[in-house]
Write a protein that holds these residues in place. Structure first.
Motif, PDB file in Angstrom:
ATOM      1  N   GLN A 115       0.936  -1.147  -0.041  1.00  0.00           N
ATOM      2  CA  GLN A 115      -0.105   0.015  -0.031  1.00  0.00           C
ATOM      3  C   GLN A 115       1.010   1.341   0.181  1.00  0.00           C
ATOM      4  N   LEU A 116       0.414   2.026  -1.017  1.00  0.00           N
ATOM      5  CA  LEU A 116       1.279   3.421  -1.001  1.00  0.00           C
ATOM      6  C   LEU A 116       0.359   4.531  -0.486  1.00  0.00           C
ATOM      7  N   ILE A 117       0.615   5.293   0.707  1.00  0.00           N
ATOM      8  CA  ILE A 117      -0.126   6.474   0.942  1.00  0.00           C
ATOM      9  C   ILE A 117       0.618   7.662   0.655  1.00  0.00           C
ATOM     10  N   GLN A 118      -0.042   8.491  -0.163  1.00  0.00           N
ATOM     11  CA  GLN A 118       0.792   9.675  -0.782  1.00  0.00           C
ATOM     12  C   GLN A 118      -0.263  10.991  -0.506  1.00  0.00           C
ATOM     13  N   HIS A 119       0.534  12.087  -0.403  1.00  0.00           N
ATOM     14  CA  HIS A 119      -0.047  13.361  -0.539  1.00  0.00           C
ATOM     15  C   HIS A 119      -0.007  13.897  -1.836  1.00  0.00           C
ATOM     16  N   VAL A 120      -1.120  14.441  -2.042  1.00  0.00           N
ATOM     17  CA  VAL A 120      -1.290  14.997  -3.534  1.00  0.00           C
ATOM     18  C   VAL A 120      -0.048  15.905  -3.911  1.00  0.00           C
ATOM     19  N   SER A 121       0.485  16.605  -3.086  1.00  0.00           N
ATOM     20  CA  SER A 121       1.833  17.617  -3.355  1.00  0.00           C
ATOM     21  C   SER A 121       2.856  16.803  -3.833  1.00  0.00           C
ATOM     22  N   GLN A 122       2.993  15.584  -3.484  1.00  0.00           N
ATOM     23  CA  GLN A 122       3.960  14.541  -3.688  1.00  0.00           C
ATOM     24  C   GLN A 122       3.719  13.327  -4.944  1.00  0.00           C
ATOM     25  N   LEU A 123       2.764  13.784  -5.458  1.00  0.00           N
ATOM     26  CA  LEU A 123       1.849  12.639  -6.469  1.00  0.00           C
ATOM     27  C   LEU A 123       3.002  12.637  -7.708  1.00  0.00           C
ATOM     28  N   ASN A 124       3.416  11.357  -7.784  1.00  0.00           N
ATOM     29  CA  ASN A 124       4.152  10.948  -8.988  1.00  0.00           C
ATOM     30  C   ASN A 124       4.114   9.420  -9.185  1.00  0.00           C
ATOM     31  N   VAL A 125       3.019   9.213 -10.596  1.00  0.00           N
ATOM     32  CA  VAL A 125       3.002   7.603 -10.858  1.00  0.00           C
ATOM     33  C   VAL A 125       3.465   7.384 -12.155  1.00  0.00           C
ATOM     34  N   MET A 126       4.165   6.432 -12.162  1.00  0.00           N
ATOM     35  CA  MET A 126       4.558   5.987 -13.532  1.00  0.00           C
ATOM     36  C   MET A 126       3.861   4.472 -13.837  1.00  0.00           C
ATOM     37  N   LEU A 127       3.106   4.555 -14.902  1.00  0.00           N
ATOM     38  CA  LEU A 127       2.191   3.278 -14.949  1.00  0.00           C
ATOM     39  C   LEU A 127       3.177   2.386 -16.022  1.00  0.00           C
ATOM     40  N   ARG A 128       3.219   1.250 -15.712  1.00  0.00           N
ATOM     41  CA  ARG A 128       3.811   0.196 -16.373  1.00  0.00           C
ATOM     42  C   ARG A 128       2.921  -1.170 -16.823  1.00  0.00           C
ATOM     43  N   ALA A 129       3.553  -1.718 -17.804  1.00  0.00           N
ATOM     44  CA  ALA A 129       2.637  -2.857 -18.264  1.00  0.00           C
ATOM     45  C   ALA A 129       3.474  -4.074 -17.648  1.00  0.00           C
ATOM     46  N   LEU A 130       2.984  -4.959 -17.112  1.00  0.00           N
ATOM     47  CA  LEU A 130       3.601  -6.170 -16.378  1.00  0.00           C
ATOM     48  C   LEU A 130       2.942  -7.428 -17.344  1.00  0.00           C
ATOM     49  N   PRO A 131       3.597  -8.637 -17.241  1.00  0.00           N
ATOM     50  CA  PRO A 131       2.638  -9.784 -17.379  1.00  0.00           C
ATOM     51  C   PRO A 131       1.651 -10.196 -16.581  1.00  0.00           C
ATOM     52  N   LYS A 132       0.395 -10.360 -17.059  1.00  0.00           N
ATOM     53  CA  LYS A 132      -0.559 -10.849 -15.989  1.00  0.00           C
ATOM     54  C   LYS A 132       0.068 -11.861 -15.194  1.00  0.00           C
ATOM     55  N   ALA A 133      -0.833 -11.645 -14.163  1.00  0.00           N
ATOM     56  CA  ALA A 133      -0.486 -12.795 -12.883  1.00  0.00           C
ATOM     57  C   ALA A 133      -0.864 -14.314 -13.739  1.00  0.00           C
ATOM     58  N   ARG A 134       0.075 -15.260 -13.177  1.00  0.00           N
ATOM     59  CA  ARG A 134      -0.136 -16.637 -13.734  1.00  0.00           C
ATOM     60  C   ARG A 134      -1.297 -17.175 -13.574  1.00  0.00           C
ATOM     61  N   GLU A 135      -1.965 -16.871 -12.062  1.00  0.00           N
ATOM     62  CA  GLU A 135      -2.971 -17.496 -11.628  1.00  0.00           C
ATOM     63  C   GLU A 135      -4.393 -17.027 -12.274  1.00  0.00           C
ATOM     64  N   VAL A 136      -4.210 -16.020 -13.140  1.00  0.00           N
ATOM     65  CA  VAL A 136      -5.476 -15.532 -13.672  1.00  0.00           C
ATOM     66  C   VAL A 136      -5.582 -15.785 -14.895  1.00  0.00           C
ATOM     67  N   GLU A 137      -6.899 -16.039 -15.594  1.00  0.00           N
ATOM     68  CA  GLU A 137      -6.985 -16.585 -16.938  1.00  0.00           C
ATOM     69  C   GLU A 137      -7.078 -15.137 -17.743  1.00  0.00           C
ATOM     70  N   GLN A 138      -7.867 -14.218 -17.295  1.00  0.00           N
ATOM     71  CA  GLN A 138      -7.751 -12.954 -18.126  1.00  0.00           C
ATOM     72  C   GLN A 138      -7.168 -11.774 -17.244  1.00  0.00           C
ATOM     73  N   PRO A 139      -6.496 -11.027 -17.835  1.00  0.00           N
ATOM     74  CA  PRO A 139      -5.916  -9.806 -17.239  1.00  0.00           C
ATOM     75  C   PRO A 139      -6.986  -9.042 -16.500  1.00  0.00           C
ATOM     76  N   ARG A 140      -6.516  -8.582 -14.910  1.00  0.00           N
ATOM     77  CA  ARG A 140      -7.144  -7.925 -14.512  1.00  0.00           C
ATOM     78  C   ARG A 140      -7.340  -6.193 -14.924  1.00  0.00           C
ATOM     79  N   ARG A 141      -8.117  -5.644 -15.217  1.00  0.00           N
ATOM     80  CA  ARG A 141      -8.314  -4.294 -15.438  1.00  0.00           C
ATOM     81  C   ARG A 141      -8.846  -3.389 -14.289  1.00  0.00           C
TER      82      ARG A 141
END
Length: 153
Positions: A115-141
């Motif tokens: 869990q990341l708890i962040q103040h909005v004044s410090q908000l920096n988010v980098m989105l990345r694509a990772l391979p879907k989890a092995r235990e799931v059939e469909q990627p979670r969206r």
């Protein structure tokens, strides 16, 4: 400055619309969140009536959903931590605590709850694509689930 005179209703409506712009090097770059119309749930409430946390949360949802729309069925969205070496978190949830806290829930590379708890004044988010989890059939969206939750307001 514009010489156009606005009615009070027009000024109020304009204040609810975000100001956004994006430019890419490639003319065929995929559609970005900044250029997509706001869902009705977001466009209906004036920006000045939202806390910084709520407004950041709602825009993050748009970015995540847009990112996911460009992924294949073998990948899921994750976020990297800007400015640190703590790795990435597979995003499983996002929340906010007004007026100024945004929270991310998920799992790290070792599948440990994170869990990341962040103040909005410090908000920096980098989105990345990772391979879907092995235990799931469909990627979670998560972006699509978050956007659907906004529509239930």
């Amino acid at each position: 400055m514009s010489d156009e005179i606005q009615t009070a209703a027009e000024a109020h409506e304009a204040s609810a619309l975000p100001c956004a712009r994006v430019v890419h090097t490639a003319p065929d770059a995929p559609m970005t969140a900044e250029l997509q119309p706001l869902p009705d749930a977001l466009a209906g409430e004036p920006v000045e009536e939202k806390s910084p946390a709520q407004w950041a949360y709602e825009r993050l949802i748009l970015y995540i959903k847009n990112f996911e729309e460009q992924l294949d069925d073998e990948h899921e969205v994750a976020m990297g931590f800007a400015g640190s070496d703590v790795g990435v978190m597979r995003i499983e949830g996002i929340g906010f605590f007004a007026p100024d806290i945004v929270t991310f829930y998920g799992r790290d590379d070792d599948e440990a709850r994170t869990q990341l708890i962040q103040h909005v004044s410090q908000l920096n988010v980098m989105l990345r694509a990772l391979p879907k989890a092995r235990e799931v059939e469909q990627p979670r969206r998560i972006g699509f689930r978050l956007a659907a939750d906004l529509d239930r307001k």
